[in-house]
Design a protein around this motif. Sequence first.
Motif, PDB file in Angstrom:
ATOM      1  N   ALA A  96       0.846  -1.191   0.000  1.00  0.00           N
ATOM      2  CA  ALA A  96       0.000   0.000   0.000  1.00  0.00           C
ATOM      3  C   ALA A  96       0.885   1.245   0.000  1.00  0.00           C
ATOM      4  O   ALA A  96       1.991   1.226   0.545  1.00  0.00           O
ATOM      5  CB  ALA A  96      -0.898  -0.010   1.226  1.00  0.00           C
ATOM      6  N   LEU A  97       0.392   2.297  -0.636  1.00  0.00           N
ATOM      7  CA  LEU A  97       1.084   3.592  -0.621  1.00  0.00           C
ATOM      8  C   LEU A  97       0.284   4.535   0.279  1.00  0.00           C
ATOM      9  O   LEU A  97      -0.595   5.263  -0.202  1.00  0.00           O
ATOM     10  CB  LEU A  97       1.166   4.188  -2.031  1.00  0.00           C
ATOM     11  CG  LEU A  97       2.217   3.651  -2.957  1.00  0.00           C
ATOM     12  CD1 LEU A  97       2.174   4.378  -4.300  1.00  0.00           C
ATOM     13  CD2 LEU A  97       3.598   3.770  -2.359  1.00  0.00           C
ATOM     14  N   PRO A  98       0.548   4.513   1.562  1.00  0.00           N
ATOM     15  CA  PRO A  98      -0.226   5.371   2.459  1.00  0.00           C
ATOM     16  C   PRO A  98       0.026   6.851   2.169  1.00  0.00           C
ATOM     17  O   PRO A  98       1.112   7.243   1.743  1.00  0.00           O
ATOM     18  CB  PRO A  98       0.264   4.980   3.848  1.00  0.00           C
ATOM     19  CG  PRO A  98       1.568   4.302   3.641  1.00  0.00           C
ATOM     20  CD  PRO A  98       1.562   3.741   2.253  1.00  0.00           C
ATOM     21  N   LEU A  99      -1.009   7.629   2.401  1.00  0.00           N
ATOM     22  CA  LEU A  99      -0.950   9.073   2.209  1.00  0.00           C
ATOM     23  C   LEU A  99      -0.813   9.719   3.585  1.00  0.00           C
ATOM     24  O   LEU A  99      -1.683   9.562   4.439  1.00  0.00           O
ATOM     25  CB  LEU A  99      -2.238   9.518   1.507  1.00  0.00           C
ATOM     26  CG  LEU A  99      -2.278  10.857   0.826  1.00  0.00           C
ATOM     27  CD1 LEU A  99      -1.209  10.963  -0.261  1.00  0.00           C
ATOM     28  CD2 LEU A  99      -3.650  11.090   0.215  1.00  0.00           C
ATOM     29  N   THR A 100       0.305  10.411   3.804  1.00  0.00           N
ATOM     30  CA  THR A 100       0.558  11.071   5.080  1.00  0.00           C
ATOM     31  C   THR A 100       0.854  12.537   4.813  1.00  0.00           C
ATOM     32  O   THR A 100       1.787  12.848   4.064  1.00  0.00           O
ATOM     33  CB  THR A 100       1.757  10.417   5.811  1.00  0.00           C
ATOM     34  OG1 THR A 100       1.496   9.015   5.958  1.00  0.00           O
ATOM     35  CG2 THR A 100       1.969  11.046   7.177  1.00  0.00           C
ATOM     36  N   ASP A 101       0.054  13.402   5.399  1.00  0.00           N
ATOM     37  CA  ASP A 101       0.213  14.845   5.198  1.00  0.00           C
ATOM     38  C   ASP A 101       0.265  15.194   3.716  1.00  0.00           C
ATOM     39  O   ASP A 101       1.070  16.033   3.274  1.00  0.00           O
ATOM     40  CB  ASP A 101       1.463  15.368   5.913  1.00  0.00           C
ATOM     41  CG  ASP A 101       1.375  15.218   7.419  1.00  0.00           C
ATOM     42  OD1 ASP A 101       0.252  15.309   7.965  1.00  0.00           O
ATOM     43  OD2 ASP A 101       2.420  15.003   8.058  1.00  0.00           O
ATOM     44  N   GLY A 102      -0.566  14.515   2.913  1.00  0.00           N
ATOM     45  CA  GLY A 102      -0.677  14.822   1.485  1.00  0.00           C
ATOM     46  C   GLY A 102       0.396  14.219   0.607  1.00  0.00           C
ATOM     47  O   GLY A 102       0.400  14.441  -0.598  1.00  0.00           O
ATOM     48  N   LYS A 103       1.319  13.449   1.184  1.00  0.00           N
ATOM     49  CA  LYS A 103       2.395  12.837   0.386  1.00  0.00           C
ATOM     50  C   LYS A 103       2.355  11.319   0.553  1.00  0.00           C
ATOM     51  O   LYS A 103       2.143  10.820   1.653  1.00  0.00           O
ATOM     52  CB  LYS A 103       3.766  13.364   0.819  1.00  0.00           C
ATOM     53  CG  LYS A 103       3.923  14.850   0.509  1.00  0.00           C
ATOM     54  CD  LYS A 103       5.361  15.286   0.437  1.00  0.00           C
ATOM     55  CE  LYS A 103       6.118  14.611  -0.602  1.00  0.00           C
ATOM     56  NZ  LYS A 103       6.599  15.350  -1.735  1.00  0.00           N
ATOM     57  N   HIS A 104       2.597  10.629  -0.543  1.00  0.00           N
ATOM     58  CA  HIS A 104       2.636   9.164  -0.502  1.00  0.00           C
ATOM     59  C   HIS A 104       3.925   8.686   0.156  1.00  0.00           C
ATOM     60  O   HIS A 104       4.997   9.233  -0.093  1.00  0.00           O
ATOM     61  CB  HIS A 104       2.507   8.585  -1.913  1.00  0.00           C
ATOM     62  CG  HIS A 104       1.172   8.822  -2.505  1.00  0.00           C
ATOM     63  ND1 HIS A 104       0.941   9.774  -3.462  1.00  0.00           N
ATOM     64  CD2 HIS A 104      -0.030   8.231  -2.253  1.00  0.00           C
ATOM     65  CE1 HIS A 104      -0.346   9.765  -3.778  1.00  0.00           C
ATOM     66  NE2 HIS A 104      -0.955   8.855  -3.057  1.00  0.00           N
ATOM     67  N   GLN A 105       3.782   7.672   0.987  1.00  0.00           N
ATOM     68  CA  GLN A 105       4.914   7.035   1.637  1.00  0.00           C
ATOM     69  C   GLN A 105       5.233   5.756   0.877  1.00  0.00           C
ATOM     70  O   GLN A 105       4.335   5.062   0.436  1.00  0.00           O
ATOM     71  CB  GLN A 105       4.576   6.725   3.094  1.00  0.00           C
ATOM     72  CG  GLN A 105       4.089   7.932   3.875  1.00  0.00           C
ATOM     73  CD  GLN A 105       5.078   9.084   3.862  1.00  0.00           C
ATOM     74  OE1 GLN A 105       6.238   8.920   4.205  1.00  0.00           O
ATOM     75  NE2 GLN A 105       4.622  10.259   3.428  1.00  0.00           N
ATOM     76  N   PHE A 106       6.485   5.459   0.708  1.00  0.00           N
ATOM     77  CA  PHE A 106       6.936   4.304  -0.069  1.00  0.00           C
ATOM     78  C   PHE A 106       7.649   3.304   0.838  1.00  0.00           C
ATOM     79  O   PHE A 106       8.875   3.213   0.834  1.00  0.00           O
ATOM     80  CB  PHE A 106       7.866   4.759  -1.212  1.00  0.00           C
ATOM     81  CG  PHE A 106       7.145   5.478  -2.303  1.00  0.00           C
ATOM     82  CD1 PHE A 106       6.822   4.811  -3.476  1.00  0.00           C
ATOM     83  CD2 PHE A 106       6.773   6.803  -2.170  1.00  0.00           C
ATOM     84  CE1 PHE A 106       6.133   5.451  -4.498  1.00  0.00           C
ATOM     85  CE2 PHE A 106       6.096   7.459  -3.181  1.00  0.00           C
ATOM     86  CZ  PHE A 106       5.772   6.780  -4.347  1.00  0.00           C
ATOM     87  N   PRO A 107       6.872   2.517   1.602  1.00  0.00           N
ATOM     88  CA  PRO A 107       7.483   1.582   2.556  1.00  0.00           C
ATOM     89  C   PRO A 107       8.290   0.476   1.895  1.00  0.00           C
ATOM     90  O   PRO A 107       9.202  -0.061   2.497  1.00  0.00           O
ATOM     91  CB  PRO A 107       6.275   1.007   3.320  1.00  0.00           C
ATOM     92  CG  PRO A 107       5.126   1.205   2.403  1.00  0.00           C
ATOM     93  CD  PRO A 107       5.422   2.449   1.609  1.00  0.00           C
ATOM     94  N   GLY A 108       7.997   0.137   0.642  1.00  0.00           N
ATOM     95  CA  GLY A 108       8.716  -0.931  -0.042  1.00  0.00           C
ATOM     96  C   GLY A 108      10.020  -0.498  -0.669  1.00  0.00           C
ATOM     97  O   GLY A 108      10.779  -1.315  -1.169  1.00  0.00           O
ATOM     98  N   LEU A 109      10.286   0.809  -0.662  1.00  0.00           N
ATOM     99  CA  LEU A 109      11.517   1.336  -1.279  1.00  0.00           C
ATOM    100  C   LEU A 109      12.366   2.026  -0.225  1.00  0.00           C
ATOM    101  O   LEU A 109      11.856   2.693   0.663  1.00  0.00           O
ATOM    102  CB  LEU A 109      11.175   2.360  -2.367  1.00  0.00           C
ATOM    103  CG  LEU A 109      10.415   1.832  -3.570  1.00  0.00           C
ATOM    104  CD1 LEU A 109      10.148   2.964  -4.551  1.00  0.00           C
ATOM    105  CD2 LEU A 109      11.166   0.720  -4.257  1.00  0.00           C
ATOM    106  N   ALA A 110      13.647   1.872  -0.376  1.00  0.00           N
ATOM    107  CA  ALA A 110      14.573   2.525   0.561  1.00  0.00           C
ATOM    108  C   ALA A 110      14.647   4.018   0.298  1.00  0.00           C
ATOM    109  O   ALA A 110      14.398   4.484  -0.758  1.00  0.00           O
ATOM    110  CB  ALA A 110      15.959   1.906   0.453  1.00  0.00           C
TER     111      ALA A 110
END
Length: 110
Positions: A96-110
């Motif tokens: 999943a690409l969670p949206l935090t403060d309007g920006k996508h977080q990329f947990p699968g990428l360093a």
Amino acid sequence: MLIYKIFRADEWAHLQAEGETAGAPIDLADGYIHFSTAETVRETAEKYFAGVDGLMLIAVEADNLAPLKWEPAREGVLFPHLYRKMTIADVVWSEALPLTDGKHQFPGLA
């Protein structure tokens, strides 16, 4: 080398249910499935998916895809384009690409 596709929830659900997809509306219009590299996927998210919640990041092994063509796109940067349907078997992992403060977080990428 892993390459990445961003899908909306319904597009990801379609791939899971049907086992294959011709892609998102932009892919259907262009005649190939758009992918990004680790270096370009964040910009892709900002440019085409700003503020969109419920996205999935799909990782695919480029060496296993054919016919895959690297073609110039934004500012002449080469992007991978798949000229066939994408299958669920192509998927290496999904997050999943969670949206935090309007920006996508990329947990699968360093």
